[in-house]
Design an enzyme around this catalytic site. Structure first.
Site, mmCIF file in Angstrom:
data_model
loop_
_atom_site.group_PDB
_atom_site.id
_atom_site.type_symbol
_atom_site.label_atom_id
_atom_site.label_comp_id
_atom_site.label_asym_id
_atom_site.label_seq_id
_atom_site.Cartn_x
_atom_site.Cartn_y
_atom_site.Cartn_z
ATOM 1 C CG ASN A 212 -0.270 -0.024 2.537
ATOM 2 O OD1 ASN A 212 0.829 0.515 2.698
ATOM 3 N ND2 ASN A 212 -0.910 -0.640 3.527
ATOM 4 C CD GLU A 215 2.081 -2.539 3.358
ATOM 5 O OE1 GLU A 215 1.486 -3.096 4.300
ATOM 6 O OE2 GLU A 215 1.839 -2.795 2.154
ATOM 7 C CG ASP A 285 -6.657 -9.539 2.627
ATOM 8 O OD1 ASP A 285 -5.457 -9.233 2.633
ATOM 9 O OD2 ASP A 285 -7.387 -9.496 3.639
#
Length: 505
Positions: A212, A215, A285
């Site tokens: 993301n 990150e 996910d």
């Protein structure tokens, strides 16, 4: 994996792109890719009720619980989404010998995920996240379980011939260097890393990493400027690719979609359909799962991220931790791009303008969708808030291009464009130019591909007369519809069957 020769063609990355139509999810599911998911599993629990008063002990709401639901979370949510999209999935992880662990295993097995490689350890506490919801508002989240996980010592069953491995590392300590070494020793054709610290897995040289924004910023060692994520990530793609060791990086931006950085290819962004933050549990996910299935099926990276965005859009519009099925994804792809008549389109554009949105308009035949089209539509969307695409009717294409064109009818051409997240509204026009439509809609920007010149466009005076702006976008050589058709006629078709992404040496 199922023999891919029976599935209809999906093209490679360079020229003609496959059509992202409602039948694609079922065709990918029919391949039954074998995927091993390795990582941190969570039990997501949702306690839902009404809050109509405060308690006496503290200024806190009293929630009368009406329902309790549980769902696999974390890497387990990635696994169940993969299974729902047709993959044959095995989960590699560890849970405690407790009620949460038992519920999590039961939920995985109910979803069709093989749990034979999930260790059940008496000394371990299963991670659980319990959310208390009143109305549609999450009031509190209670996290339970071991914060520092005892590490796995290996990856059971890794040598069993998997088409892909997905590594989900959320920094708990579960995934040790032994796991990295095991994946390195028996590397499947496709490796996807979804990790809080993707640089930790650089030695694996993954095919895809999906950080993301936070990150990705941590990998770069700097913050991403607000409102400039696309430009910033594009400028720093070399550093991101080098530090993660990845072939391609997909940075997910929540309500702002995702950014694909694939080698030296032009940056590609997807657009999400935003919802309140309390609806976004597990969307990343789902995105990762759909991206993996798409790449296992041989879809080029641009189309794969568009499919993944569509899948994420499905689950964020549902409460709690949700799953996107093949049918869900087909419905999403089929319902995204209704062709509007000019009256309805004019009304919608008026609503957007009243809300202060910047309107971008472009047009074309779009006979055989190719990378040049996708790049220029993506670039056009970035010029404003709403992208309107006007498609030439079949009669108009024949008038402009001659007999034998269009290759695809207008309904098929519109359906292909509808699969792109950058396209907000579609319409069809019969004239050789969209001048009359431009006069009626008065978009802020009229965008055309780089093979045009503003001063030679007959629409330019029309746009400038009402105060609009004409923008000529970038041009990719050898990315024209005519060039693709000539390659096909010459026996050098860009089409080829879906295939697993090949193993890298």
């Amino acid at each position: 994996m199922t023999d891919t020769s029976t599935v209809d063609p999906m093209a490679g990355d360079d020229h003609e792109l496959p059509e992202l139509t409602p039948d694609v999810p079922a065709r990918l599911a029919a391949l039954r890719p074998r995927v091993l998911v390795v990582g941190d599993v969570i039990l997501d629990e949702w306690l839902t009720g009404n809050a109509e008063r405060l308690c006496r002990e503290a200024p806190a709401p009293v929630v009368a619980i009406d329902s309790r639901t549980v769902a696999p979370g974390g890497a387990a949510n990635t696994a169940v989404n993969l299974a729902a999209l047709g993959a044959s999935v095995r989960m590699v992880s560890a849970v405690g010998a407790d009620d949460s662990g038992a519920e999590l295993l039961a939920a995985l097995e109910k979803a069709g995920v093989d749990t034979t490689s999930v260790a059940v350890e008496p000394g371990r506490r299963t991670t659980a996240k319990r959310r208390v919801v009143a109305g549609e508002q999450v009031l509190v989240r209670l996290d339970d379980g071991d914060r520092d996980q005892a590490p796995l010592t290996g990856v059971p069953g890794l040598a069993d011939g998997w088409d892909a491995v997905v590594v989900c590392d959320y920094g708990t300590g579960l995934l040790s260097e032994a796991v990295l070494d095991a994946v390195l020793a028996t590397r499947p054709p496709l490796v996807v890393v979804d990790a809080h610290d993707p640089a930790r897995w650089a030695r694996l040289r993954p095919d895809l990493v999906t950080p993301n924004a936070g990150e990705a910023a941590a990998v770069l060692g700097t913050s991403i400027p607000a409102g400039e994520s696309l430009r910033f990530l594009d400028e720093h793609r070399g550093t991101l690719l080098t530090r993660t060791g990845a072939r391609a990086v997909v940075v997910t931006l929540d309500r702002d979609g995702a950014v694909l950085l694939d080698g030296a290819r032009p940056v590609h962004r997807t657009w999400a359909r935003p919802v309140p933050d309390n609806h976004t549990a597990g969307a990343g996910d789902t995105f990762c799962a759909a991206l993996t299935v798409a790449r296992c099926g041989g879809l080029p990276s641009v189309v794969a991220v568009e499919l993944a965005q569509a899948a994420a859009d499905v689950v964020v519009h549902r409460p709690e931790t949700a799953v996107c099925t093949v049918d869900d994804l087909a419905e999403r792809l089929g319902g995204h791009g209704t062709v509007l008549d000019h009256d309805r389109l004019a009304a919608l554009v008026g609503e957007h303008r009243a809300a202060g949105r910047r309107i971008v308009f472009t047009n074309g035949c779009f006979d055989v969708l190719h990378r040049g089209h996708v790049n220029y539509l993506n670039e056009a969307k970035r010029l404003g808030d709403v992208l309107v695409v006007a498609v030439n009717s079949d009669e108009s294409v024949t008038s402009l291009k001659g007999e034998g064109r269009p290759v695809n009818g207008v309904a098929d051409r519109a359906a292909v464009l509808a699969g792109l997240s950058c396209v907000d509204h579609l319409t069809v026009f019969d004239e050789d130019t969209p001048a009359a439509l431009l006069t009626r809609l008065r978009p802020d920007v009229y965008a055309k591909g780089g093979d045009h010149r503003a001063e030679l466009l007959t629409e330019t005076p029309v746009v400038r007369e009402y105060g609009g702006e004409v923008r000529i976008l970038s041009y990719l050589p050898d990315r024209s519809t005519s060039a693709v058709i000539e390659r096909i006629r010459g026996g050098r078709s860009a089409h080829r069957p879906p295939r697993p992404v090949p193993r890298r040496s």
